[in-house]
Design an enzyme around this catalytic site. Structure first.
Site: not given
Length: 508
Positions: A163, A214-215, A273, A325, A341, A343, A409
């Site tokens: 991250h 990655g994210h 995700h 998620e 979620e 987000c 988050c």
């Protein structure tokens, strides 16, 4: 509720060419651009109170949580300002202050608050102190937090899922917002220094690191940084991370969880995700628009179609499974076990807004609106200080909002999003004005040949009656493009039979 078409009332004192916004303008020389939210003053009884509660309650509450949970202490520790141990359970805890700074900056731009301005200066001072001399900035790595070694390893950039680049992306978005709101370069200079390091350490050269982000979110952040600085290397870096997805270089294992199981140009089904997916494809849309790359745009159109026709909840929520998620197989849309979620709904809005800006197609705003009014605002209480992380569609009564989470988050994400809601209402393209969302407001819109004052009076979403009063600065002719929501006809979700009304061909 009567048909939106039947209940739309216009009071206009100019010559206007009307059309619905279903045209495709991706190849147009004139881009579609958002009307800045600072030019849109919301006056209704639905959004105005929520935006004000976000300013007066949610943002201060989230900052207090950052103080109580050691988010600021971690920056101070990394900067050598205090002694102690790194706090928190995740390497992405740094993003919580970044998100709230972004939301607070949006709020400052609309309503100046000297106390908030000074508070942001103090927080930014801590962030600047934590930055290493070459620009690196992730506090758990600088603080050598061994508890979190499973995430980041033993040195910077060691693990893809650390991250670190996610932290950078949120830093860039906060920095751009703060700079645009205040004119101060304090956080922007921190972001530029970090971005220069990223451009040095990652890329196609054999001496650089070859991995996707990655994210995702750094792709969107770099695109924003490019727009502000006009430095091409930031756009090139965003494109590099997009292109690196699915390559599997440097020994990286391909993984559907992170949407890098195959190159984006080959992807057709949305998997993995849900937040990562929404952020990634938003970044791809940014890169495609800024580079005029039609291949990438057509790829995310395919992926969007799969999402909207097979994996979208009626609330506009995405991501059916708590495990990972993320997305399950097609048509897995259970109510009680739904994850959805908060987000992810915000990411869905980001993605659809970019798809609309690229095409002018109202179907993207239809999905945006559904997510906005259902999937996003369910994530925050009317009091503004309690939040849902996940949003199932049915509950046995055990599901309650909380003031904060260990993985926090969503609260920070809500604060930055709610402050920016007005920017989704209008857009322009040359001498055309798009009316996308129906919200009571007073706005000042700059067109190619004139500046128009636009007043909306409506009780939407409680009532479909909308009155628009358009006052140009001079006598002029321009196009006014009004979105006719797909739900006013026979399509709850545009272009899809995923959901249908019990009674088709409804009477208006």
């Amino acid at each position: 509720m009567k048909s939106m078409l039947q209940k739309l009332v216009l009071a206009i004192g100019v010559v206007v060419a009307f059309s619905s916004c279903h045209s495709t303008s991706y190849h147009s020389d004139e881009p579609i651009v958002e009307v800045p939210f600072t030019e849109v003053h919301v006056t209704d009884h639905f959004w105005a109170p929520r935006i004000e509660v976000n300013r007066t309650v949610s943002i201060p509450s989230a900052f207090r949580q950052c103080e109580a949970n050691g988010r600021f202490d971690n920056f101070a520790l990394a900067g050598g300002l205090i002694k102690g141990e790194h706090k928190g359970d995740f390497p992405f805890d740094d993003t919580d202050p970044y998100k709230i700074i972004e939301g607070a900056s949006y709020s400052l731009a609309v309503k100046y608050d000297p106390n908030l301005d000074a508070y942001l200066d103090s927080v930014i001072t801590l962030i600047g102190a934590a930055q290493e001399p070459d620009g690196y900035l992730t506090t758990c790595v600088t603080n050598k937090c061994e508890r979190l070694n499973r995430w980041w390893g033993t040195h910077r950039w060691e693990k893809l899922n650390s991250h670190e680049l996610y932290n950078s992306g949120h830093l860039y978005e906060a920095a751009v917002a703060h700079y645009q709101a205040t004119g101060k370069r304090s956080l922007l200079d921190v972001a530029i220094k970090n971005a220069d390091l990223v451009c040095k350490d990652f890329g196609p050269d054999e001496r650089q690191k070859h991995v996707p982000s990655g994210h995702p979110i750094i792709e969107m952040g770099l695109a924003k940084l490019y727009k502000v600085t006009e430095d091409r290397k930031y756009l090139d870096m965003a494109k590099y991370f997009v292109e690196e997805t699915g390559r599997g270089t440097d020994g990286h294992r391909l993984n559907a969880y992170s949407q890098d199981h195959m190159p984006i140009l080959q992807q057709e089904e949305i998997v993995g995700h849900a937040v990562r997916a929404g952020y990634l494809y938003s970044g791809v849309a940014d890169v495609a628009a800024l580079t005029k790359d039609t291949a990438y745009f057509h790829a995310i159109c395919r992926i969007w179609d799969n999402m909207a026709t097979k994996k979208l909840y009626i609330t506009g929520g995405i991501g059916s499974r708590a495990q990972g998620e993320g997305f399950g197989p097609e048509y897995e849309l259970h109510n009680h076990s739904a994850y959805c979620e908060t987000c992810a709904s915000i990411a869905n809005v980001y993605w659809n807004q970019r798809m609309f800006l690229a095409t002018g197609d109202a179907k993207y705003v239809d999905v945006l609106e559904r997510a906005l009014y259902n999937g996003v605002i369910s994530g925050v209480s009317l009091s503004g200080d309690k939040f849902f992380y996940d949003n199932p569609l049915e509950s046995m009564g055990q599901h309650e909002r909380a003031p904060w989470f260990g993985c926090a988050c969503c609260p920070g994400n809500v604060t930055r999003f709610m402050a920016s809601v007005p920017k989704y209402m209008y857009a322009t393209q040359g001498n055309s004005l798009y009316v996308n969302l129906y919200v009571g407001s007073e706005s000042r819109v700059a067109l190619a040949n004139d500046t128009v004052t636009l007043v909306q009076n409506t009780e939407y979403p409680w009532d479909g009656l909308v009155k628009l009063t358009v006052s140009p600065r001079k006598a002029s002719s321009f196009s006014l493009k009004l979105r006719i929501p797909s739900w006013t006809g026979n399509e709850p979700v545009p272009g899809s039979d995923l959901y249908t009304y019990i009674k088709r061909d409804r009477e208006p």
